[in-house]
Scaffold this active site. Structure first.
Site, PDB file in Angstrom:
ATOM      1  N   CYS A 136       0.832  -1.209   0.000  1.00 48.13           N
ATOM      2  CA  CYS A 136       0.000   0.000   0.000  1.00 48.13           C
ATOM      3  C   CYS A 136       0.863   1.254   0.000  1.00 48.13           C
ATOM      4  CB  CYS A 136      -0.925  -0.015   1.212  1.00 48.13           C
ATOM      5  SG  CYS A 136      -1.901   1.475   1.346  1.00 48.13           S
ATOM      6  N   CYS A 139      -0.439   4.107   2.166  1.00 49.27           N
ATOM      7  CA  CYS A 139      -0.207   3.926   3.608  1.00 49.27           C
ATOM      8  C   CYS A 139       1.265   4.177   3.951  1.00 49.27           C
ATOM      9  CB  CYS A 139      -0.525   2.505   4.064  1.00 49.27           C
ATOM     10  SG  CYS A 139      -2.021   1.831   3.387  1.00 49.27           S
ATOM     11  N   ASP A 140       2.162   3.621   3.140  1.00 52.59           N
ATOM     12  CA  ASP A 140       3.567   3.537   3.550  1.00 52.59           C
ATOM     13  C   ASP A 140       4.523   4.396   2.727  1.00 52.59           C
ATOM     14  OD1 ASP A 140       2.729   1.626   5.381  1.00 52.59           O
ATOM     15  OD2 ASP A 140       3.007  -0.012   3.956  1.00 52.59           O
TER      16      ASP A 140
END
Ligand code: NDP
Length: 319
Positions: A136, A139-140
C-alpha cells in the site's frame, strides 16, 4: 467469553458492510457489525476516490469510510472492533466466533469481508514485510520519501501506486512481467507522462535484497533474455491484485476456485439460507466501491425479506 444472539450480523466494514448496516438499521433490524482487521476496508488504503457518484471533486478514501461509519451509527448500528474467526452454518440460527472468544448466534448473516492484497510469495519478500516491503503506497509511501522505490504489477493499482510514489520519490521503477500493461489507458498515460517512473518490461522479481536496516534493493530478471540486474531501492511495493477474504467460509459456502463466494444470480443469497454475500468477497469482476455498496444494499434487503418469511413460517403472522 460471552454468548449472544443477534438478529442481523454484518461481517466487514467496507462500503458493502456499512451500506448493509445502514439499510438494516433503517429497517429496524438492529444489526451488529464486526469491522474485521482493517476497519473501513480497502478504501482506507487509497487516496482520492474520483469515481464514486455524488462527489464531483472526489473524496479521500479514509474520510469516505469515516462518513459511511457515521451514517451507519446514526441509524443505530452496533459497530464492534473485532474479527470473526470461525463460523458454523450447519444449523439455525447461524453461529460465529469472535477473536475475543465470544460466541454469537444470528438469524441472518451478511458477509462483506472484502478482499486483501496478494504477494509474490518470495521468502525474501516475506522476510522484509513492513521493513521495506509494502502492499500500500498510500499507507507507507511517506516512509520512503526521498529514496528510490519499485512497484510490481501493471494493473490500475500498480499504475496508481507508481504515480503516487513518483510525487515522493526521485525514482520509481515499475516491474511489469509482460510487454504491455493491464491498467486502463488513462492510468497508463499518467505513468508514461511521469518522467521519474521507469518501466521495466518483461521483467520479474528474482529476490528482494536487504539487511538489518530493511530493504536495500531488488534483483530483477528479464524473462525474455534471462538477464539479471540489481536496483538500489528502499521501498518495494507489491500491487498484483487481491484475494477474497473468505477462508473462514470454506466448507460451508459455495465459492469459485479462487475463493470468491457464489451467489444466486441477481441476488446476494448464498447456498445457505439466511447467509448473504456482498461486496468484493463475492465480486471478482467489478470490485468497485459503488458496486460493493450496491450489493451491500441487496444483502440487507434480502436479509430483511428472509426474516419476514421466516417469521411468517413460524407464527403465520407478519411482524
Ligand atoms: P489486476 O488484477 O487488474 O492487475 C494485477 C496486475 O499484477 C497485472 O498487471 C498482473 O500482470 C500483475 N501480476 C499478477 N501476479 C503477478 C506476479 N506474480 N508477478 C508480477 N506481476 C503480477 O489488479 P489491480 O489491483 O490493479 O486492480 C483490480 C481491479 O480494481 C481492476 O478492475 C482495476 O481496474 C480496479 N482498480 C481501479 C482503480 C481506479 O479506478 N482508480 C484503482 C485501482 C484498481 P498481468 O497483466 O501480466 O496478468
Amino acid at each position: 467469553m460471552a454468548e449472544e444472539h443477534v438478529k442481523v450480523l454484518v461481517i466487514g466494514s467496507g462500503p458493502a458492510g456499512y451500506t448493509a448496516a445502514i439499510y438494516a438499521s433503517r429497517a429496524g433490524l438492529n444489526p451488529v457489525l464486526y469491522t474485521g482487521g482493517e476497519p473501513g476496508g480497502q478504501l482506507t488504503t487509497t487516496n482520492d476516490v474520483e469515481n464514486y457518484p455524488g462527489y464531483p471533486e472526489g473524496i479521500n478514501g479514509p474520510q469516505m469510510m469515516v462518513d459511511f461509519q457515521k451514517q451507519a451509527e446514526r441509524f443505530g448500528t452496533d459497530i464492534r472492533y473485532g474479527m470473526i474467526t470461525k463460523v458454523d452454518f450447519s444449523g439455525y440460527p447461524h453461529k460465529v466466533w469472535v477473536d475475543n472468544g465470544d460466541e454469537i448466534t444470528a438469524d441472518a448473516v451478511i458477509i462483506s469481508t472484502g478482499a486483501s492484497a496478494k504477494y509474490l510469495g518470495l521468502p525474501s519478500e516475506q522476510a522484509f514485510a513492513n521493513k521495506g516491503v509494502s502492499a500500500c503506497a498510500v499507507c507507507d509511501g511517506f516512509f520512503y520519501k526521498g529514496t528510490d522505490v519499485a512497484v510490481v504489477g501493471a494493473g490500475d493499482t500498480a499504475a496508481e501506486e507508481a504515480t503516487y510514489l513518483a510525487n515522493l520519490c526521485p525514482k520509481v521503477y515499475m516491474i511489469v512481467r509482460r510487454d504491455e500493461m493491464r491498467a486502463s489507458k488513462i492510468m497508463q498515460q499518467r505513468v508514461m507522462n511521469t518522467p521519474n517512473i521507469e518501466i521495466l518490461w518483461n521483467t520479474e522479481t528474482d529476490e528482494v535484497l536487504g539487511d538489518d536496516s530493511g530493504v536495500t534493493g531488488v534483483r530483477v530478471v528479464n524473462n525474455q533474455r534471462g538477464e539479471k540486474k540489481e536496483l538500489d531501492i528502499k521501498g518495494f511495493f507489491v500491487a498484483i491484485g487481491h484475494k477474497p477474504n473468505t477462508d473462514i467460509f470454506k466448507g460451508w459456502l459455495d465459492m469459485d476456485e479462487t475463493g470468491y463466494l457464489k451467489v444466486k444470480p441477481g441476488t446476494s443469497h448464498t447456498n445457505v439460507e439466511g447467509v448473504f454475500a456482498t461486496g468484493d468477497a463475492a465480486d471478482k469482476v467489478y470490485r468497485q466501491a459503488v458496486t460493493a455498496a450496491g450489493t451491500g444494499c441487496m444483502g440487507a434487503l434480502d436479509a430483511e425479506r428472509f426474516l419476514v418469511e421466516k417469521e411468517f413460517e413460524a407464527t403465520g403472522e407478519i411482524a
